[in-house]
Motif scaffolding. Structure first.
Motif, PDB file in Angstrom:
ATOM      1  N   ILE A 166       7.936 -11.602  11.065  1.00  0.00           N
ATOM      2  CA  ILE A 166       6.780 -12.260  11.013  1.00  0.00           C
ATOM      3  C   ILE A 166       5.395 -11.830  10.791  1.00  0.00           C
ATOM      4  N   GLU A 167       5.267 -10.526  11.171  1.00  0.00           N
ATOM      5  CA  GLU A 167       4.058  -9.894  11.005  1.00  0.00           C
ATOM      6  C   GLU A 167       3.444  -9.359   9.610  1.00  0.00           C
ATOM      7  N   GLY A 168       3.870  -9.152   8.982  1.00  0.00           N
ATOM      8  CA  GLY A 168       3.398  -8.612   7.766  1.00  0.00           C
ATOM      9  C   GLY A 168       2.332  -7.384   8.125  1.00  0.00           C
ATOM     10  N   GLY A 169       1.544  -6.944   7.210  1.00  0.00           N
ATOM     11  CA  GLY A 169       0.586  -6.022   7.458  1.00  0.00           C
ATOM     12  C   GLY A 169       1.185  -4.711   7.816  1.00  0.00           C
ATOM     13  N   LEU A 170       2.490  -4.262   6.956  1.00  0.00           N
ATOM     14  CA  LEU A 170       3.199  -3.136   7.552  1.00  0.00           C
ATOM     15  C   LEU A 170       2.484  -1.843   7.390  1.00  0.00           C
TER      16      LEU A 170
END
Length: 599
Positions: A166-170
């Motif tokens: 869910i987070e993204g912004g890896l």
């Protein structure tokens, strides 16, 4: 012809006589049918009523902390740790800034790139959920009534998700790469499955938590990204302060809105460096866990060390011996938490399991196949954890498996380092032996069914599907829920069971119009039927189920695809807002527990 006419007359007379002698009940029914029709004036009536979800009381505080505050616990951390921040400069060339400098951090990402970048890079402030979004859907008329079967007031019920999904912004705020990041990078030509965006949960967590509280969800299970805390993934490497601050605020936001956090330390997203050698897992994992637990354990009552490692062979792990490293790493964290930190919360490990049911229980070969399958999926890890026993003999005796038996010392260290059973029983499946038989399969490591040597199918022996199939993997087959729970309860004898994931992804759900997705009846039926059978397992079978966590509270990245929508909320990825929207299943899920949890 005369004889035929005579017979017809006689038959008619007999028939008249039988009607004349009809029973009073039959006569009354005939009379009722004859006189029940009449005309009147027509008027519309209201068949639905508007009601609203009830939000949680907030904030939430605990009478007694579950561990010392960080100001006291910090003395348990190594004294030589470097705390820093990283900023990724992809074009940066190697420089003499050390083993863990900025250029070394950039090198971690050298072979991973993404088509899309997150459109949001700062935390989104939450806004109140409009009352119009909290209106219940039409009443579910086909709900089975189990009103007399109650759950205790401390029953754990809520929803779950994982960081990577869910987070993204890896690549932002100092995160290092994980073994899952290659999925998003490989599929970077497909923006809908680009893990670098996902649900933007890393920046929208406050709004997500506010929405769960508004609809009345009291528990949230989420995972921490190990490589956000330890970007290089190994013991004695620098700690990323931005990662520490982020998850500290996630936990505080949960409490602010009245939600109890359940924290998983690793949900398959092992740091990339760890994947090269799992023999170092215990040292690396404990190093990471200490940093997290010393800061958050005073506010977190439930911890999960690893998610579903029992099915990690061929994915995260290349050898069955890697499961031994997982067990020893889990045990090390458990002992440190209980004995050094003096934590009073509870710790577990999550197992995946779709029960192997003999396709024909009357055939001993089918029973053997089902039990052998369970030995491989659950017995390997549950035997030492719950029973203090060696790996199952069916596993150890499989030629060419190369699983080293546990030593007595290892069994002693691992045994009882788990406070309750947690598993993800989405569905059951039928098991039968492969055509060549179990023994022949076990002796041939090239066999496609090796090493479990069980043929798995969703088709009954009579040719029928066991239940309504989803888009992939799950199905509505509630008739096997009690066997799932009963097998675990009576085989491994835990003190309690948490159903830590379960859910349903309707067929071609992502192709439906928005309102059709919102009215997700199949998902509701899955949860209602599953929970009804859970009540029977508790009240009729004597199984101590202490909690359920639905997967998932958002349509998320199911490891490279958004086609498999397990979410109880949708995410709009088409207009740039990433707006969330409740589906009917989340209302019905909440309603179930309002009806059954004792107040």
């Amino acid at each position: 012809m005369t004889d035929l006419l005579t017979l017809l007359v006689l038959f008619g007379a007999a028939g008249s006589s039988q009607l004349a002698c009809a029973s009073p009940v039959t006569q009354k029914a005939e009379a009722t049918r004859a006189t029940s029709y009449s005309y009147s004036s027509f008027s519309y009536t209201q068949v639905t009523s508007t009601r609203y979800a009830t939000s949680l009381s907030s904030p939430l505080s605990f009478a007694t902390p579950f561990a010392p505050a960080f100001s006291d616990a910090s003395t348990l951390l190594p004294s030589n740790v470097t705390y820093t921040t990283y900023s990724l400069q992809s074009s940066q060339t190697p420089s003499a800034d050390g083993q863990y400098g900025q250029s070394a951090y950039a090198a971690l990402w050298a072979n991973l790139s993404y088509t899309s970048a997150p459109p949001i890079t700062t935390t989104v402030s939450p806004t109140p959920v409009p009352s119009s979004e909290l209106v219940y859907p039409p009443t579910l008329y086909n709900r089975i009534d189990y009103a007399d079967l109650k759950l205790p007031s401390d029953f754990i019920w809520g929803v779950a998700a994982s960081a990577w999904q869910i987070e993204g912004g890896l690549k932002l705020e100092g995160r290092g790469p994980s073994i899952l990041d290659t999925i998003g990078a490989i599929q970077s030509d497909d923006n809908s499955s680009d893990a670098n965006i996902a649900d933007l949960g890393y920046y929208m967590y406050k709004q997500d938590i506010a929405r769960l509280a508004a609809i009345g969800i009291p528990y949230l299970s989420f995972s921490i990204s190990w490589s956000r805390i330890v970007p290089f993934g190994v013991a004695n490497s620098p700690i990323n302060t931005e990662g520490l601050q982020h998850y500290d605020d996630v936990i505080n936001t949960c409490l602010e809105y009245g939600i109890t956090p359940i924290v998983t330390l690793n949900h398959f997203d092992f740091p990339a460096a760890q994947a090269t050698d799992y023999s170092t897992l215990t040292d690396n994992f404990l190093y990471y866990a200490k940093q997290v637990m010393t800061r958050y354990a005073d506010r977190v009552p439930y911890w999960v060390t690893f998610n579903e490692p029992n099915i990690g062979i061929g994915m995260a792990f290349s050898s069955y011996n890697d499961l031994t490293h997982v067990l020893t790493a889990h045990a090390a964290v458990y002992h440190w938490y209980k004995e050094e930190l003096q934590g009073t919360g509870q710790i577990t490990m999550k197992f995946a399991n779709n029960l192997g049911v003999p396709q024909d229980p009357a055939k001993s070969s089918h029973v053997d196949a089902a039990l052998r399958y369970q030995d491989f999926v659950l017995g390997i890890m549950a035997n030492p954890l719950f029973l203090g026993e060696q790996y199952p003999s069916s596993v150890l005796n499989t030629p060419n498996l190369n699983l080293t038996p546990l030593t007595d010392s290892q069994i002693s260290t691992i045994n009882n380092t788990i406070d309750f059973w947690a598993f993800d029983p989405y569905v059951a499946q039928f098991a039968l032996p492969p055509p060549e038989g179990i023994s022949a399969c076990a002796a041939n490591s090239s066999n496609s069914a090796w090493p479990e040597c069980a043929t798995l199918t969703m088709i009954q022996s009579d040719g029928w599907l066991m239940g309504d199939m989803s888009n992939d993997y799950s199905s509505i087959a509630p008739q096997y829920v009690r066997q799932q729970l009963g097998y675990v309860w009576n085989t491994f004898k835990p003190s309690g069971i948490v159903i830590s994931e379960f859910g349903f992804n309707p067929f071609d759900d992502s192709l439906k119009e928005g309102d059709a997705q919102r009215y997700d009846l199949e998902r509701t039926l899955y949860y209602q039927d599953f929970l009804g059978e859970m009540l029977k397992a508790i009240h009729e079978d004597g199984v101590n189920v202490i909690g359920t966590l639905a997967w998932s509270y958002l349509d998320n990245n199911e490891f490279g695809s958004y086609a498999n929508q397990y979410g109880m909320q949708s995410v709009d990825r088409t207009d740039g807002t990433w707006q969330r929207r409740y589906k009917r299943s989340i209302f019905d899920y909440v309603d179930f527990f309002h009806e059954h949890v004792s107040r």
